[in-house]
Design an enzyme around this catalytic site. Structure first.
Site, PDB file in Angstrom:
ATOM      1  N   GLN A 189      25.395  38.749  40.580  1.00  0.00           N
ATOM      2  CA  GLN A 189      25.055  38.812  42.005  1.00  0.00           C
ATOM      3  C   GLN A 189      25.394  37.536  42.771  1.00  0.00           C
ATOM      4  O   GLN A 189      25.087  37.441  43.957  1.00  0.00           O
ATOM      5  CB  GLN A 189      23.568  39.160  42.185  1.00  0.00           C
ATOM      6  CG  GLN A 189      23.211  40.571  41.750  1.00  0.00           C
ATOM      7  CD  GLN A 189      23.836  41.665  42.618  1.00  0.00           C
ATOM      8  OE1 GLN A 189      24.362  41.397  43.697  1.00  0.00           O
ATOM      9  NE2 GLN A 189      23.800  42.900  42.134  1.00  0.00           N
ATOM     10  N   ASN A 191      19.042  40.637  41.478  1.00  0.00           N
ATOM     11  CA  ASN A 191      19.710  41.709  42.224  1.00  0.00           C
ATOM     12  C   ASN A 191      18.784  42.411  43.211  1.00  0.00           C
ATOM     13  O   ASN A 191      19.235  42.968  44.205  1.00  0.00           O
ATOM     14  CB  ASN A 191      20.304  42.737  41.249  1.00  0.00           C
ATOM     15  CG  ASN A 191      19.356  43.117  40.137  1.00  0.00           C
ATOM     16  OD1 ASN A 191      18.937  42.263  39.351  1.00  0.00           O
ATOM     17  ND2 ASN A 191      18.990  44.379  40.057  1.00  0.00           N
ATOM     18  N   ALA A 206      33.447  42.886  38.540  1.00  0.00           N
ATOM     19  CA  ALA A 206      34.393  42.983  39.661  1.00  0.00           C
ATOM     20  C   ALA A 206      33.877  43.840  40.813  1.00  0.00           C
ATOM     21  O   ALA A 206      34.126  43.534  41.980  1.00  0.00           O
ATOM     22  CB  ALA A 206      35.728  43.544  39.165  1.00  0.00           C
ATOM     23  N   HIS A 207      33.126  44.925  40.500  1.00  0.00           N
ATOM     24  CA  HIS A 207      32.811  45.863  41.590  1.00  0.00           C
ATOM     25  C   HIS A 207      31.743  45.351  42.543  1.00  0.00           C
ATOM     26  O   HIS A 207      31.490  45.964  43.575  1.00  0.00           O
ATOM     27  CB  HIS A 207      32.441  47.248  41.036  1.00  0.00           C
ATOM     28  CG  HIS A 207      31.074  47.380  40.430  1.00  0.00           C
ATOM     29  ND1 HIS A 207      30.021  47.921  41.115  1.00  0.00           N
ATOM     30  CD2 HIS A 207      30.600  47.056  39.213  1.00  0.00           C
ATOM     31  CE1 HIS A 207      28.949  47.939  40.339  1.00  0.00           C
ATOM     32  NE2 HIS A 207      29.273  47.418  39.173  1.00  0.00           N
ATOM     33  N   THR A 259      42.626  47.524  23.847  1.00  0.00           N
ATOM     34  CA  THR A 259      43.752  47.239  24.742  1.00  0.00           C
ATOM     35  C   THR A 259      43.224  46.873  26.127  1.00  0.00           C
ATOM     36  O   THR A 259      42.356  47.553  26.669  1.00  0.00           O
ATOM     37  CB  THR A 259      44.692  48.467  24.820  1.00  0.00           C
ATOM     38  OG1 THR A 259      45.131  48.745  23.492  1.00  0.00           O
ATOM     39  CG2 THR A 259      45.880  48.203  25.716  1.00  0.00           C
ATOM     40  N   GLY A 297      29.808  44.094  33.978  1.00  0.00           N
ATOM     41  CA  GLY A 297      28.704  43.143  33.838  1.00  0.00           C
ATOM     42  C   GLY A 297      27.786  43.482  32.685  1.00  0.00           C
ATOM     43  O   GLY A 297      27.329  42.587  31.949  1.00  0.00           O
ATOM     44  N   THR A 298      27.496  44.757  32.514  1.00  0.00           N
ATOM     45  CA  THR A 298      26.590  45.164  31.434  1.00  0.00           C
ATOM     46  C   THR A 298      27.171  44.766  30.077  1.00  0.00           C
ATOM     47  O   THR A 298      26.460  44.244  29.210  1.00  0.00           O
ATOM     48  CB  THR A 298      26.374  46.696  31.484  1.00  0.00           C
ATOM     49  OG1 THR A 298      25.809  47.026  32.755  1.00  0.00           O
ATOM     50  CG2 THR A 298      25.465  47.169  30.375  1.00  0.00           C
ATOM     51  N   CYS A 344      20.167  51.065  38.991  1.00  0.00           N
ATOM     52  CA  CYS A 344      19.931  51.648  37.670  1.00  0.00           C
ATOM     53  C   CYS A 344      18.529  52.232  37.581  1.00  0.00           C
ATOM     54  O   CYS A 344      18.235  52.991  36.675  1.00  0.00           O
ATOM     55  CB  CYS A 344      20.092  50.583  36.600  1.00  0.00           C
ATOM     56  SG  CYS A 344      21.572  49.624  36.828  1.00  0.00           S
TER      57      CYS A 344
HETATM   58  N1  PLP Z   1      23.562  42.180  36.130  1.00  0.00           N
HETATM   59  C1  PLP Z   1      23.140  42.250  37.403  1.00  0.00           C
HETATM   60  C2  PLP Z   1      22.298  41.160  37.962  1.00  0.00           C
HETATM   61  C3  PLP Z   1      23.480  43.355  38.189  1.00  0.00           C
HETATM   62  O1  PLP Z   1      23.055  43.427  39.457  1.00  0.00           O
HETATM   63  C4  PLP Z   1      24.285  44.376  37.620  1.00  0.00           C
HETATM   64  C5  PLP Z   1      24.631  45.583  38.402  1.00  0.00           C
HETATM   65  O2  PLP Z   1      23.813  46.103  39.145  1.00  0.00           O
HETATM   66  C6  PLP Z   1      24.712  44.233  36.288  1.00  0.00           C
HETATM   67  C7  PLP Z   1      24.333  43.122  35.578  1.00  0.00           C
HETATM   68  C8  PLP Z   1      25.564  45.266  35.632  1.00  0.00           C
HETATM   69  O3  PLP Z   1      26.918  45.171  36.032  1.00  0.00           O
HETATM   70  P1  PLP Z   1      27.904  46.423  35.852  1.00  0.00           P
HETATM   71  O4  PLP Z   1      27.529  47.429  36.879  1.00  0.00           O
HETATM   72  O5  PLP Z   1      29.278  45.848  36.066  1.00  0.00           O
HETATM   73  O6  PLP Z   1      27.736  46.916  34.452  1.00  0.00           O
END
Ligand code: PLP
Length: 381
Positions: free
Chosen positions: A177, A149, A198-199, A235, A69-70, A323
């Site tokens: 989310q 989140n 995915a996680h 890759t 996601g990041t 985080c």
């Molecule tokens: N965006 C939101 C709203 C999230 O809650 C999170 C993870 O906590 C992320 C982005 C980041 O995703 P990832 O952990 O896959 O980098």
């Protein structure tokens, strides 16, 4: 263990693991290799792309796989800003975004962009009028998350997409989310770019996707090969991508039933805690929310101490964003909603999931009531 931190991460679904194993064991070819062994891996990646597109309601060519996601958020923000550098240098976002967006905005500011953070109301919903006012002739991107989140509060993505479209501004929604949690084809809400991970939906860590609607200007961040239409060199993480597609398909198939199961469980948990703990309240209670999340304020104590005390009883909870653990500052999300530092400091997020059962929540309510009482007795806040 009672796990109530599904917004931080979720366990890998055994069916997802099964779908991934062939690509970690026998079929480990490089999808870019021209011979049949490589092309088997290519076919798996493209099948996964079609499945993700089907769940989101977009075309397969509009799905880019990322390392989570990041990375999807970074690619959306930096990639659009870079592609449109000739048109303007202004980005509009909200005050409650995940650090993957907010800190990327700060980095863009350091590079000479102007960033406007639209305010949210006390209910945690972004002020549409503030967004409308902020969009100007030099605005190149609007980025507002779908669900927060920390609070689970849903943002008016369809209305934001309208506003942005009327001004010709690309719109990015971080749907990390909401993907798999709501019975919705997310792309049909209208954003030009949409991030998922995915996680958060019982898939593997370190893989995600960015939906990029056809025609959206985007420059790559990574230089290298021509993978992912030249927009994400490297890759492909074949097993991860296959796992993401399997996890998303499973989650989308059950989202409606799960939402209908979790919302009453979450609501009962809130009712019982509010009835038993004097002064407790729910952040964002009046707004539409994802059904699995509650953010409870216990003024006069430290949320971090509640999390530690619950951990000693085998309960996993959080003060908000994983985080920000260890960050002594009160949550930027709760303070943006007008919570006092005292309220924000005493907040705990519980996020339910597929494995959450009603009996577990009875244990959690009892534990919370006791823990808050004990901490209040010794608190100097
Ligand atoms: N965006 C939101 C709203 C999230 O809650 C999170 C993870 O906590 C992320 C982005 C980041 O995703 P990832 O952990 O896959 O980098």
């Amino acid at each position: 263990m009672i796990y109530l931190d599904h917004n931080a991460t979720t366990p890998l679904d055994p069916r997802v693991l099964e779908s991934m194993l062939p690509f970690l064991r026998g079929a480990w070819g490089n999808p870019s290799s021209p011979y049949r062994f490589g092309q088997e891996a290519r076919a798996a990646v493209e099948r996964a792309r079609s499945r993700v597109a089907e769940c989101l309601g977009c075309r397969p060519v509009e799905v880019l796989f990322t390392g989570g996601g990041t990375e999807a958020d970074n690619l959306a923000l930096r990639g659009v800003v870079r592609a449109l550098r000739g048109r303007g240098r202004h980005v509009v976002t909200s005050a409650i975004e995940h650090p993957a967006v907010l800190r990327t905005c700060a980095a863009l500011e350091a590079d000479g962009c102007r960033v406007t953070q639209a305010a949210v109301g006390a209910d945690g919903v972004v002020d549409l009028a503030a967004v409308e006012r902020a969009l100007g002739p030099d605005t190149v991107l609007l980025s507002v998350m779908h669900a927060n989140n920390e609070t689970g509060v849903l943002q008016p993505v369809a209305e934001l997409a309208e506003l942005a479209r009327a001004r010709g501004v690309p719109f990015h929604a971080d749907a990390v989310q909401t993907a798999g949690k709501l019975p919705l084809r997310l792309a049909t809400l209208g954003p030009d770019l949409l991030s998922l991970s995915a996680h958060k939906l019982h898939g593997p860590k370190g893989v995600g996707a960015l939906l990029v609607r056809h025609g959206t200007p985007l420059d790559p961040l990574l230089t290298g090969g021509e993978h992912e239409r030249g927009l994400r060199a490297g890759t492909e993480n074949v097993a991860g991508i296959v796992g993401l597609a399997e996890a998303l398909a499973l989650a989308c198939g059950t989202a409606e039933a799960e939402a209908a199961r979790l919302a009453p469980l979450r609501d009962r948990l809130e009712r019982e805690v509010l009835a038993a703990v004097p002064g407790a309240r729910v952040h964002g209670a009046g707004a539409p929310r994802v059904p699995n999340t509650t953010n409870l304020a216990f003024p006069g104590i430290d949320g971090e101490s509640v999390v530690v005390a619950l951990d000693l009883r085998g309960i996993c909870a959080s003060t908000g964003s994983a985080c920000s653990t260890g960050d002594p500052e009160p949550s930027h999300v709760l303070t943006a909603m007008g919570a006092s530092p005292r309220d924000a400091q005493g907040s705990v997020r519980l996020s339910l999931g597929r494995d959450t059962r009603a009996e577990e929540l009875d244990v959690v309510v009892r534990a919370l009531v006791e823990v808050v009482e004990q901490l209040r007795a010794i608190s100097s806040l």
